[in-house]
Design an enzyme around this catalytic site. Structure first.
Site, PDB file in Angstrom:
ATOM      1  N   ASP A   1      35.198  35.625  41.381  1.00 13.40           N
ATOM      2  CA  ASP A   1      33.639  35.880  41.003  1.00 13.40           C
ATOM      3  C   ASP A   1      33.040  34.690  40.833  1.00 13.40           C
ATOM      4  OD1 ASP A   1      34.255  38.565  40.159  1.00 13.40           O
ATOM      5  OD2 ASP A   1      35.085  37.891  37.950  1.00 13.40           O
ATOM      6  N   ARG A   2      31.768  34.452  40.730  1.00 16.58           N
ATOM      7  CA  ARG A   2      30.992  33.318  40.744  1.00 16.58           C
ATOM      8  C   ARG A   2      31.560  32.118  39.986  1.00 16.58           C
ATOM      9  NH1 ARG A   2      24.686  32.704  39.588  1.00 16.58           N
ATOM     10  NH2 ARG A   2      24.534  30.199  40.211  1.00 16.58           N
TER      11      ARG A   2
END
Length: 287
Positions: free
Chosen positions: A134-135
């Site tokens: 995930d970012r």
């Protein structure tokens, strides 16, 4: 690009069967057989139906995969933990996306790897991210530098033989020092957040308590499946969301993103047949 193995079996074996035993997929083998590569035994080009004998070297040569022109080139910083002819292990900071998307077209890990390979003079400019984060989850990512590597590691990924561990800070105190969360995870149309649901995909998370205070617990987490947001969904489902995780009910008073870090990755290198293990220290924000 070429790779060489020395066959260690005791009986003759066909090239296809041997390469499949190393992880090569059927589709890639056919592509190589049908003009995108060649096979050499004892440094002589042979037909793909050839048998190799014990202790004979087999070399596979492959043409470079065409670059994906839709992926922009970025020369931004890339923290490389390990590199050889086939792999890059990258330590991604939280806040950087793994791959481009509708709102982020450049500056992702994939863009930066492409820029790095271009500046290094690589003939292969279509890297493949084997793992993604995930970012706002930082830590280790495995990148295949070419499609041969991507194909040969896919079996380990699909069979969950690759070891992936994370460090996380969750709210509250966990009763068990070691445990498993075995709950199916589903997606709902139009929603980013995943949910625990009977119609979901199997998801298994194992954890160990590393440190514990009155209102938070540091856990080491191992994924036995690879569902989107798996760690975040699972800990929220048992009443211990990750600190800073706004999507799953975590406390965001001090942190603006989930405190989750990909701290370890370990896999069998299908080229050297050796286990490769890499670790990443927790960022200072966890302390």
């Amino acid at each position: 690009m070429e790779n060489t193995w020395v066959y260690q079996g005791s009986e003759p074996i066909k090239i296809k069967k041997y390469l499949q035993s190393l992880g090569m997929g059927h589709r890639l083998f056919n592509d190589l057989k049908n003009g995108e590569g060649e096979f050499l035994v004892d440094h002589r080009q042979v037909r793909p139906t050839t048998q190799i004998l014990p202790h004979q070297p087999l070399t596979v040569k492959a043409q470079p995969e065409p670059a994906d022109e839709s992926v922009a080139v970025s020369n931004e910083q890339l923290n490389i933990v390990y590199e050889d002819n086939n792999w890059l292990v990258v330590d991604k900071p939280a806040g950087i996306s793994s791959i481009p998307g509708p709102t982020i077209l450049n500056g992702t890990v994939l863009n930066r790897v492409k820029g790095y390979l271009l500046s290094s003079g690589s003939a292969d400019l279509r890297p493949h991210l084997i793992t993604r984060l995930d970012r706002f989850t930082g830590g280790l990512l495995l990148v295949a530098k070419h499609h041969i590597a991507s194909s040969m590691i896919s079996q380990q990924v699909q069979q969950h033989k690759m070891i992936k561990e994370y460090m996380a800070l969750v709210e509250g105190s966990l009763t068990d020092k070691h445990g498993e969360i075995n709950k199916p995870i589903a997606r709902r149309e139009g929603k980013i957040a995943r949910v625990i649901a009977k119609d979901g995909q199997r998801a298994l998370t194992e954890y160990w308590v590393e440190k514990q205070e009155d209102n938070w617990t540091q856990v080491r987490v191992r994924l036995h499946t690879g569902r989107t947001h798996q760690i975040r969904v699972h800990f929220a489902s048992i009443g211990h969301p990750l600190i800073g995780d706004h999507l799953y009910g975590g406390d965001t008073s001090k942190y603006d993103h989930q405190l989750l870090h990909a701290s370890k990755i370990s896999f069998m290198d299908p080229f050297t047949l050796k286990q490769l293990t890499f670790t990443s220290a927790m960022p200072a924000v966890f302390n």
